[in-house]
Design an enzyme around this catalytic site. Structure first.
Site, short mmCIF file in Angstrom:
data_model
loop_
_atom_site.label_atom_id
_atom_site.label_comp_id
_atom_site.label_asym_id
_atom_site.label_seq_id
_atom_site.Cartn_x
_atom_site.Cartn_y
_atom_site.Cartn_z
N ASN A 131 0.80 -1.23 0.00
CA ASN A 131 0.00 0.00 0.00
C ASN A 131 0.83 1.28 0.00
O ASN A 131 0.45 2.25 -0.63
CB ASN A 131 -1.05 -0.01 1.12
CG ASN A 131 -0.45 -0.11 2.49
OD1 ASN A 131 0.62 -0.69 2.66
ND2 ASN A 131 -1.11 0.45 3.47
N GLY A 207 2.20 -5.63 7.30
CA GLY A 207 1.27 -6.31 6.41
C GLY A 207 0.04 -6.73 7.18
O GLY A 207 -0.30 -6.13 8.20
N SER A 208 -0.59 -7.80 6.72
CA SER A 208 -1.85 -8.21 7.34
C SER A 208 -1.60 -8.89 8.68
O SER A 208 -0.53 -9.47 8.92
CB SER A 208 -2.58 -9.16 6.39
OG SER A 208 -1.78 -10.30 6.17
N THR A 209 -2.61 -8.85 9.53
CA THR A 209 -2.49 -9.48 10.85
C THR A 209 -2.31 -10.99 10.69
O THR A 209 -1.53 -11.61 11.42
CB THR A 209 -3.72 -9.12 11.70
OG1 THR A 209 -3.71 -7.69 11.87
CG2 THR A 209 -3.68 -9.77 13.07
N VAL A 211 -0.82 -12.78 8.27
CA VAL A 211 0.57 -13.15 7.92
C VAL A 211 1.51 -12.74 9.06
O VAL A 211 2.47 -13.46 9.37
CB VAL A 211 1.00 -12.52 6.57
CG1 VAL A 211 2.45 -12.85 6.27
CG2 VAL A 211 0.11 -13.01 5.44
N GLY A 212 1.22 -11.62 9.71
CA GLY A 212 2.05 -11.17 10.84
C GLY A 212 2.13 -12.22 11.94
O GLY A 212 3.19 -12.43 12.54
N GLU A 229 3.84 -4.33 12.19
CA GLU A 229 2.88 -3.24 11.91
C GLU A 229 1.77 -3.88 11.10
O GLU A 229 1.97 -4.24 9.94
CB GLU A 229 3.54 -2.12 11.11
CG GLU A 229 4.67 -1.41 11.82
CD GLU A 229 4.20 -0.46 12.93
OE1 GLU A 229 2.99 -0.38 13.18
OE2 GLU A 229 5.07 0.17 13.54
N CYS A 263 -3.43 1.57 6.44
CA CYS A 263 -3.65 0.90 7.73
C CYS A 263 -4.24 1.86 8.75
O CYS A 263 -4.86 1.43 9.71
CB CYS A 263 -2.34 0.31 8.22
SG CYS A 263 -1.02 1.50 8.21
N GLU A 433 7.72 2.13 15.28
CA GLU A 433 8.67 2.62 14.28
C GLU A 433 8.71 4.15 14.38
O GLU A 433 7.89 4.76 15.07
CB GLU A 433 8.23 2.19 12.88
CG GLU A 433 8.23 0.68 12.72
CD GLU A 433 8.04 0.24 11.29
OE1 GLU A 433 6.92 0.34 10.78
OE2 GLU A 433 9.04 -0.20 10.67
P1 NAD Z 1 0.31 -9.22 3.37
O1 NAD Z 1 0.33 -9.65 4.80
O2 NAD Z 1 -0.41 -10.08 2.40
O3 NAD Z 1 1.81 -9.07 2.82
C1 NAD Z 1 2.77 -8.25 3.42
C2 NAD Z 1 4.15 -8.73 3.01
O4 NAD Z 1 4.38 -10.02 3.58
C3 NAD Z 1 4.32 -8.90 1.49
O5 NAD Z 1 5.63 -8.48 1.13
C4 NAD Z 1 4.16 -10.40 1.32
O6 NAD Z 1 4.82 -10.88 0.18
C5 NAD Z 1 4.82 -10.91 2.59
N1 NAD Z 1 4.44 -12.28 2.98
C6 NAD Z 1 3.32 -12.97 2.62
N2 NAD Z 1 3.36 -14.21 3.15
C7 NAD Z 1 4.50 -14.31 3.89
C8 NAD Z 1 5.07 -15.33 4.70
N3 NAD Z 1 4.48 -16.50 4.86
N4 NAD Z 1 6.24 -15.07 5.32
C9 NAD Z 1 6.85 -13.86 5.19
N5 NAD Z 1 6.35 -12.85 4.42
C10 NAD Z 1 5.18 -13.07 3.79
O7 NAD Z 1 -0.25 -7.73 3.40
P2 NAD Z 1 -0.59 -6.80 2.16
O8 NAD Z 1 -1.86 -7.31 1.57
O9 NAD Z 1 0.61 -6.63 1.29
O10 NAD Z 1 -0.84 -5.40 2.89
C11 NAD Z 1 -2.05 -5.01 3.43
C12 NAD Z 1 -2.04 -5.15 4.95
O11 NAD Z 1 -0.94 -4.43 5.50
C13 NAD Z 1 -3.25 -4.55 5.60
O12 NAD Z 1 -3.75 -5.40 6.61
C14 NAD Z 1 -2.73 -3.26 6.24
O13 NAD Z 1 -3.47 -2.80 7.32
C15 NAD Z 1 -1.37 -3.66 6.61
N6 NAD Z 1 -0.52 -2.48 6.80
C16 NAD Z 1 -0.15 -2.10 8.06
C17 NAD Z 1 0.62 -0.96 8.26
C18 NAD Z 1 1.05 -0.52 9.63
O14 NAD Z 1 1.99 0.26 9.72
N7 NAD Z 1 0.42 -0.99 10.70
C19 NAD Z 1 1.02 -0.21 7.16
C20 NAD Z 1 0.62 -0.61 5.91
C21 NAD Z 1 -0.14 -1.76 5.73
#
Ligand code: NAD
Length: 454
Positions: A131, A207-209, A211-212, A229, A263, A433
């Site tokens: 994003n 990224g997403s909760t 995957v996090g 995050e 986010c 961060e």
């Molecule tokens: P995502 O979790 O699908 O992917 C994030 C990253 O993780 C990508 O680079 C992806 O390739 C990688 N990934 C996927 N599977 C993995 C694994 N098994 N092991 C390690 N890495 C892996 O998220 P997205 O769809 O790219 O982003 C959207 C999400 O990010 C939303 O939930 C949004 O709220 C969140 N986000 C949070 C913040 C914040 O600062 N809190 C900022 C921006 C986006």
């Protein structure tokens, strides 16, 4: 070798094919990073500071190019993309001051001198979402490099172009080969290898909760440090005593910026019941006034969604029988367009109220009093951001303290400044961060006792 075909989200034209990094290539990159880190951390702090300032200058010189890449790859409006490139420069400049300020402590003890050192962790793995591809990358790499680490950065599969260019700019600025490497590819391959690799000392994941949680479990298995995050479902709480005109005029930009793919999006508007109808009356022209269109146009305020898959996900939240209050406009024809949409959900547990939609969709719900406003704002597994609109100073402070969220703003919608800490409560994340302490989060504290005995 697998690859991703990048598509321009505004017109669906093919941009470029990007080859994915393999596990063997990740391992080779981590080995190069470890080498580069030894030399980098041995430099004088002033030399590392100078390197980061040169990197900031290189980003500044390439800001139009970086902005244009983000317009093409991510569909960000050009004015926003320019701000993002400038923000990366500013983050680098801010953390260029850190190497010379990484002071430990001297602690009074008996029988000698006790001091602490902030040692770099080594190689940091940074995994970023699609994003805000360049800004979020810089929140990780700038303080990590400042603290004397090397960085291996994995951009999101759909949006690697600005990160790849930033890696080149680091080299052009004279940073050592291997110090900041950008490895495009799949999360399940490149991201996962960074998590499991014994030579990577810390993971910064945005990224997403869902995957996090996997990333955190992977780090736990190796007792590896991790910053997360994650998602958000933030509240914009509007009290009847507030400047309703201003609250309504700004509310669309607090959720529809970056087409809601933010986010920090204030995607739940909560309005005190006595002002509910008036607020909606004021909100309607504001939503209809959001300029949705070609990202390259200076007047555009909102572009398309990032991909067809994501458009389908967002559209699924607004079936034909949805309680739509009103909508803004969006271009028709090719591109992943979705209009700003305001929903009046039938219940507080509707999935449009509880789930992160990550698109230009906002729900509006009424509340009766301050206690109910806080209860509703906190009725979420997330806690990233939020806004409070009131003219009552005491209430502003009480509600700010009561909302379980990492980043709040009163009578404004600001969330991100490079000089203030950013991060989430609850399932929005772990760690912070940005701000004055971020470089320290990339160090291990070492305590040394030196005996003064004869
Ligand atoms: P995502 O979790 O699908 O992917 C994030 C990253 O993780 C990508 O680079 C992806 O390739 C990688 N990934 C996927 N599977 C993995 C694994 N098994 N092991 C390690 N890495 C892996 O998220 P997205 O769809 O790219 O982003 C959207 C999400 O990010 C939303 O939930 C949004 O709220 C969140 N986000 C949070 C913040 C914040 O600062 N809190 C900022 C921006 C986006």
């Amino acid at each position: 070798m697998t690859s991703t075909i990048l598509i321009n989200p505004a017109d669906e034209s093919v941009l470029r094919e990007i080859e994915h990094t393999t596990v063997a290539e990740v391992d080779a990159a981590v080995a190069r990073a470890a080498d580069a880190q030894r030399g980098w951390s041995a430099l004088a702090p002033s030399a590392r500071a100078e390197g980061l300032r040169r990197f900031a200058l290189a980003v500044d010189g390439a800001s139009e190019e970086l902005a244009a890449l983000e317009v093409l790859n991510s569909g960000h409006p050009i004015t926003q993309a320019r701000w993002e490139a400038g923000h990366v420069r500013d983050v680098l400049t801010y953390y260029s001051a850190a190497p010379e300020r990484m002071t430990g402590r001297q602690i009074p003890v008996a029988g000698g001198l006790d001091v602490t050192f902030l040692e770099p962790i080594g190689v940091i793995g940074i995994i970023v979402p699609w994003n805000f591809p360049m800004t979020i990358a810089s929140w990780g790499f700038a303080p990590a490099l400042a603290a004397g680490n090397a960085v291996v950065l994995k951009p999101a599969e759909w949006t690697p172009l600005t990160a790849i260019r930033l890696g080149e700019l680091a080299l052009e600025a004279g940073l050592p080969e291997g110090l900041l490497q950008v490895l495009p590819g799949k999360g399940s391959v490149v991201g996962d290898r960074l998590v499991t690799h014994p030579g990577v000392g810390k993971i910064v994941f945005t990224g997403s909760t869902a995957v996090g949680k996997q990333v955190m479990a992977g780090c736990a298995a190796r007792v590896k440090a991790v910053t997360l995050e994650l998602g958000g479902k933030s509240a914009n709480v509007v009290f009847a005593d507030s400047d309703l005109e201003k609250a309504a005029a700004t509310a669309p930009y607090a959720v529809f910026e970056n087409a809601g793919q933010d986010c920090c999006a204030r995607s739940r508007i909560l309005v005190q019941r006595s002002a509910f109808d008036r607020f909606l009356e004021l909100l309607e022209p504001a939503v209809k006034g959001v300029v949705v269109g070609a990202p390259g146009d200076d007047r555009t305020e909102m572009g398309p969604l990032v991909s067809r898959t994501h458009l389908d996900n967002v559209a699924a939240y607004v079936p034909d029988d949805s309680q739509v209050a009103f909508r803004g406009s969006a271009p028709t024809g090719p591109g992943f367009w979705f209009p700003p949409t305001v929903l009046l959900p039938a219940s507080r547990t509707d999935r449009t109220v509880t789930e992160e939609i990550f698109g230009p969709v906002v729900t509006v719900l009424p509340f009766d009093d301050e206690a109910e406003a806080v209860e509703l704002a906190n009725a979420s597994e997330y806690g990233l951001s939020g806004s409070i609109w009131t003219r009552d100073v005491g209430r502003a402070i009480r509600v700010s303290r009561a909302i379980e969220s990492g980043n709040l703003s009163v009578n404004s919608h600001s969330s991100v400044r490079y000089s203030t800490p950013f991060g989430g409560f609850k399932q929005s994340g772990l760690g912070r961060e940005l701000g004055p302490d971020a470089a320290e989060a990339f160090t291990e504290t070492k305590n040394v006792f030196i005996s003064t005995a004869d």
